[in-house]
Design a protein around this motif. Structure first.
Motif, PDB file in Angstrom:
ATOM      1  N   GLN A 297      62.864 -14.874  29.866  1.00 51.34           N
ATOM      2  CA  GLN A 297      62.947 -16.330  29.953  1.00 51.34           C
ATOM      3  C   GLN A 297      64.010 -16.813  30.935  1.00 51.34           C
ATOM      4  N   SER A 298      65.151 -16.124  31.000  1.00 53.24           N
ATOM      5  CA  SER A 298      66.219 -16.549  31.917  1.00 53.24           C
ATOM      6  C   SER A 298      65.812 -16.393  33.380  1.00 53.24           C
ATOM      7  N   LYS A 299      64.770 -15.597  33.648  1.00 52.95           N
ATOM      8  CA  LYS A 299      64.274 -15.434  35.026  1.00 52.95           C
ATOM      9  C   LYS A 299      63.326 -16.568  35.417  1.00 52.95           C
ATOM     10  N   ALA A 300      62.809 -17.288  34.418  1.00 54.15           N
ATOM     11  CA  ALA A 300      61.820 -18.343  34.677  1.00 54.15           C
ATOM     12  C   ALA A 300      62.385 -19.748  34.506  1.00 54.15           C
ATOM     13  N   PHE A 301      63.406 -19.898  33.659  1.00 51.99           N
ATOM     14  CA  PHE A 301      64.022 -21.210  33.480  1.00 51.99           C
ATOM     15  C   PHE A 301      65.455 -21.042  32.984  1.00 51.99           C
ATOM     16  N   THR A 302      66.275 -22.047  33.284  1.00 46.83           N
ATOM     17  CA  THR A 302      67.696 -21.988  32.947  1.00 46.83           C
ATOM     18  C   THR A 302      67.981 -22.765  31.668  1.00 46.83           C
ATOM     19  N   ASN A 303      69.180 -22.567  31.125  1.00 51.50           N
ATOM     20  CA  ASN A 303      69.568 -23.269  29.902  1.00 51.50           C
ATOM     21  C   ASN A 303      69.669 -24.772  30.098  1.00 51.50           C
ATOM     22  N   ASN A 304      69.956 -25.203  31.338  1.00 48.43           N
ATOM     23  CA  ASN A 304      70.061 -26.641  31.580  1.00 48.43           C
ATOM     24  C   ASN A 304      68.751 -27.257  32.072  1.00 48.43           C
ATOM     25  N   GLY A 305      67.641 -26.538  31.854  1.00 51.89           N
ATOM     26  CA  GLY A 305      66.329 -27.153  32.026  1.00 51.89           C
ATOM     27  C   GLY A 305      65.716 -27.113  33.403  1.00 51.89           C
ATOM     28  N   ILE A 306      66.117 -26.158  34.252  1.00 50.49           N
ATOM     29  CA  ILE A 306      65.477 -25.995  35.558  1.00 50.49           C
ATOM     30  C   ILE A 306      64.403 -24.914  35.435  1.00 50.49           C
ATOM     31  N   PHE A 307      63.149 -25.288  35.684  1.00 46.30           N
ATOM     32  CA  PHE A 307      62.018 -24.367  35.544  1.00 46.30           C
ATOM     33  C   PHE A 307      61.501 -23.959  36.917  1.00 46.30           C
ATOM     34  N   LYS A 308      61.230 -22.663  37.085  1.00 45.29           N
ATOM     35  CA  LYS A 308      60.690 -22.141  38.344  1.00 45.29           C
ATOM     36  C   LYS A 308      59.165 -22.104  38.287  1.00 45.29           C
ATOM     37  N   PRO A 309      58.502 -22.063  39.452  1.00 43.05           N
ATOM     38  CA  PRO A 309      57.061 -21.792  39.457  1.00 43.05           C
ATOM     39  C   PRO A 309      56.805 -20.396  38.883  1.00 43.05           C
ATOM     40  N   VAL A 310      55.753 -20.257  38.096  1.00 44.69           N
ATOM     41  CA  VAL A 310      55.509 -18.989  37.407  1.00 44.69           C
ATOM     42  C   VAL A 310      54.123 -18.433  37.708  1.00 44.69           C
ATOM     43  N   ILE A 311      54.019 -17.094  37.564  1.00 48.90           N
ATOM     44  CA  ILE A 311      52.741 -16.393  37.699  1.00 48.90           C
ATOM     45  C   ILE A 311      52.303 -15.990  36.296  1.00 48.90           C
ATOM     46  N   LEU A 312      51.097 -16.398  35.913  1.00 48.32           N
ATOM     47  CA  LEU A 312      50.541 -16.039  34.606  1.00 48.32           C
ATOM     48  C   LEU A 312      49.429 -15.029  34.787  1.00 48.32           C
ATOM     49  N   GLU A 313      49.437 -14.001  33.975  1.00 38.47           N
ATOM     50  CA  GLU A 313      48.302 -13.092  33.875  1.00 38.47           C
ATOM     51  C   GLU A 313      47.838 -13.115  32.431  1.00 38.47           C
ATOM     52  N   ASN A 314      46.593 -13.521  32.228  1.00 39.79           N
ATOM     53  CA  ASN A 314      46.031 -13.619  30.878  1.00 39.79           C
ATOM     54  C   ASN A 314      46.925 -14.443  29.951  1.00 39.79           C
ATOM     55  N   GLY A 315      47.472 -15.522  30.495  1.00 40.54           N
ATOM     56  CA  GLY A 315      48.273 -16.435  29.687  1.00 40.54           C
ATOM     57  C   GLY A 315      49.724 -16.065  29.520  1.00 40.54           C
ATOM     58  N   LYS A 316      50.149 -14.929  30.064  1.00 41.93           N
ATOM     59  CA  LYS A 316      51.537 -14.470  29.919  1.00 41.93           C
ATOM     60  C   LYS A 316      52.256 -14.556  31.261  1.00 41.93           C
ATOM     61  N   VAL A 317      53.484 -15.032  31.250  1.00 39.55           N
ATOM     62  CA  VAL A 317      54.280 -15.129  32.475  1.00 39.55           C
ATOM     63  C   VAL A 317      54.768 -13.733  32.854  1.00 39.55           C
ATOM     64  N   ILE A 318      54.407 -13.301  34.080  1.00 36.20           N
ATOM     65  CA  ILE A 318      54.789 -11.960  34.526  1.00 36.20           C
ATOM     66  C   ILE A 318      55.693 -11.986  35.759  1.00 36.20           C
ATOM     67  N   GLY A 319      55.967 -13.192  36.278  1.00 38.56           N
ATOM     68  CA  GLY A 319      56.817 -13.284  37.452  1.00 38.56           C
ATOM     69  C   GLY A 319      56.968 -14.723  37.904  1.00 38.56           C
ATOM     70  N   THR A 320      57.704 -14.904  38.992  1.00 37.00           N
ATOM     71  CA  THR A 320      57.902 -16.229  39.575  1.00 37.00           C
ATOM     72  C   THR A 320      57.502 -16.201  41.044  1.00 37.00           C
ATOM     73  N   TRP A 321      57.338 -17.368  41.629  1.00 31.34           N
ATOM     74  CA  TRP A 321      56.957 -17.456  43.034  1.00 31.34           C
ATOM     75  C   TRP A 321      57.554 -18.721  43.634  1.00 31.34           C
ATOM     76  N   LYS A 322      57.634 -18.756  44.930  1.00 29.18           N
ATOM     77  CA  LYS A 322      58.025 -19.997  45.594  1.00 29.18           C
ATOM     78  C   LYS A 322      57.246 -20.137  46.885  1.00 29.18           C
ATOM     79  N   ARG A 323      57.053 -21.374  47.299  1.00 28.76           N
ATOM     80  CA  ARG A 323      56.282 -21.629  48.505  1.00 28.76           C
ATOM     81  C   ARG A 323      57.142 -22.372  49.521  1.00 28.76           C
ATOM     82  N   THR A 324      56.937 -22.056  50.777  1.00 28.67           N
ATOM     83  CA  THR A 324      57.595 -22.753  51.878  1.00 28.67           C
ATOM     84  C   THR A 324      56.514 -23.228  52.832  1.00 28.67           C
ATOM     85  N   ILE A 325      56.445 -24.526  53.064  1.00 30.22           N
ATOM     86  CA  ILE A 325      55.415 -25.082  53.933  1.00 30.22           C
ATOM     87  C   ILE A 325      55.868 -24.986  55.385  1.00 30.22           C
ATOM     88  N   LYS A 326      55.084 -24.277  56.190  1.00 29.47           N
ATOM     89  CA  LYS A 326      55.342 -24.169  57.630  1.00 29.47           C
ATOM     90  C   LYS A 326      54.405 -25.119  58.375  1.00 29.47           C
TER      91      LYS A 326
END
Length: 366
Positions: A297-326
């Motif tokens: 959980q600490s890899k996906a969101f912080t205690n003060n409420g900052i949530f990262k984009p997440v990757i779900l496989e079969n409904g379970k969070v298995i990682g995070t991702w970020k996008r940069t628009i070029k």
């Protein structure tokens, strides 16, 4: 009595059923405003990512979602806890009537030390109304200049965020059309026609509870309390008022509520989703172990409420991702929680195609 649905559902399967209720399986075609209406309110402080929260649940391009917002079919405003939310134009007034007074009290308790009470805010709102009257669209900075709000040592005595939040919760303003890359405000009543009748508080609470459990279930009473901002005792009363309009199931001593739809086994299928920061799949629940392991959980969101984009496989969070628009593509960077997921990247990256279609732009994965 509530409907008690007799089916085999384990705690581990809750996340699968939430994919159904949260429309992530896209079993029916929906317009952007229909997705927002289904949820009641969708968290939207990260504007770019919040649009993808809608897009990930329908086949609309980003431009179509932007148009639904600019044309006031979808309203972006502060409501509930409070934070930014997307709300359907059909729901904005009854939801403001329900949650506005409660959240305004929170603001007033914070601003009292600066000498700002309800009368002071009424005066400010009167001036804001004059500035925006006639379908004017102004940025927050432009409104602060018009109000002649003083600064001390380069800082506002009272936060412009709180000033505009109070005006939103008072039903005076909402988002206007984008001005370049800047958000604007305009008068809500010039944007959305006010309905002739109001719901009682009890009717509004029951409607909010029904909408929440139909769009987020299976979920608990405490989940609804967290999402709505209302205390558990109030939420319990709302659930009791729904009688046969909700179903429930007990799992490991905990009662989970959901709409009267039956969850079929064929809903439980293989799936991969790249979801935005602050997505309802995580943020709308008090506890999140059904969708993400406690140690991750600490890899996906912080205690003060900052949530990262997440990757779900079969409904379970298995990682995070970020996008940069070029200029001519979007760069995607991923971080998986363990090597098992890293070893099957090709399969997982099939899930990013929906985002590529939504952006109408080539995706490059790094």
């Amino acid at each position: 009595m509530f409907n008690i649905i007799v089916l085999e559902m384990t705690y581990q399967e809750i996340s699968h059923h939430r994919l159904v209720s949260q429309k992530l399986y896209k079993t029916t075609k929906s317009l952007p405003q229909e997705i927002v209406h289904h949820f009641g309110a969708m968290q939207a402080q990260d504007y770019a990512m919040a649009k993808w929260a809608i897009g990930s649940r329908c086949d609309a391009f980003e431009a179509a979602i932007e148009e639904a917002i600019n044309s006031a079919q979808i309203i972006r405003t502060h409501i509930l806890r409070p934070t930014w939310h997307f709300v359907s134009a059909d729901d904005i007034y009854w939801m403001l009537d329900l949650s506005g007074p409660q959240v305004k009290r929170i603001i007033l308790s914070d601003t009292k030390k600066y000498g700002y009470d309800e009368k002071q805010f009424d005066k400010i709102n009167s001036n804001i109304e004059k500035m925006l009257s006639g379908n004017n669209y102004l940025t927050r900075d432009e409104i602060m200049q018009g109000l002649n709000i003083k600064k001390v040592s380069g800082e506002y005595v009272l936060s412009p965020v709180l000033i505009m939040m109070y005006a939103e919760l008072d039903g005076l303003v909402c988002n206007g059309k984008m001005k370049g890359k800047k958000n604007t405000y305009t008068l809500l009543e010039e944007r959305v026609t006010k309905p002739p009748t109001k719901l009682t508080k009890e009717e509004g609470l029951a409607k909010l509870a029904k909408r929440y459990f139909e769009s987020h279930g299976p979920a608990t009473l405490l989940d609804f309390s967290w999402w709505s901002g209302f205390p558990p005792t109030t939420c319990k009363t709302a659930i009791n008022a729904l009688e046969l309009q909700l179903s429930s199931i007990d799992i490991e001593g905990q009662t989970y509520w959901f709409g009267n739809q039956i969850f079929h086994e064929n809903y439980l299928r293989e799936s991969v989703h790249f979801l935005p920061a602050f997505d309802e799949i995580l943020i709308s629940y008090k506890t999140r172990e059904a969708s993400i392991l406690l140690e991750d959980q600490s890899k996906a969101f912080t205690n003060n409420g900052i949530f990262k984009p997440v990757i779900l496989e079969n409904g379970k969070v298995i990682g995070t991702w970020k996008r940069t628009i070029k200029k001519d593509h979007a760069k995607i960077e991923t971080q998986f929680f363990n090597e098992t997921e890293s070893s099957k990247k090709e399969i997982l990256f099939e899930g990013i195609k929906a985002f590529e279609n939504y952006l109408e732009m080539k995706i490059v994965i790094e």
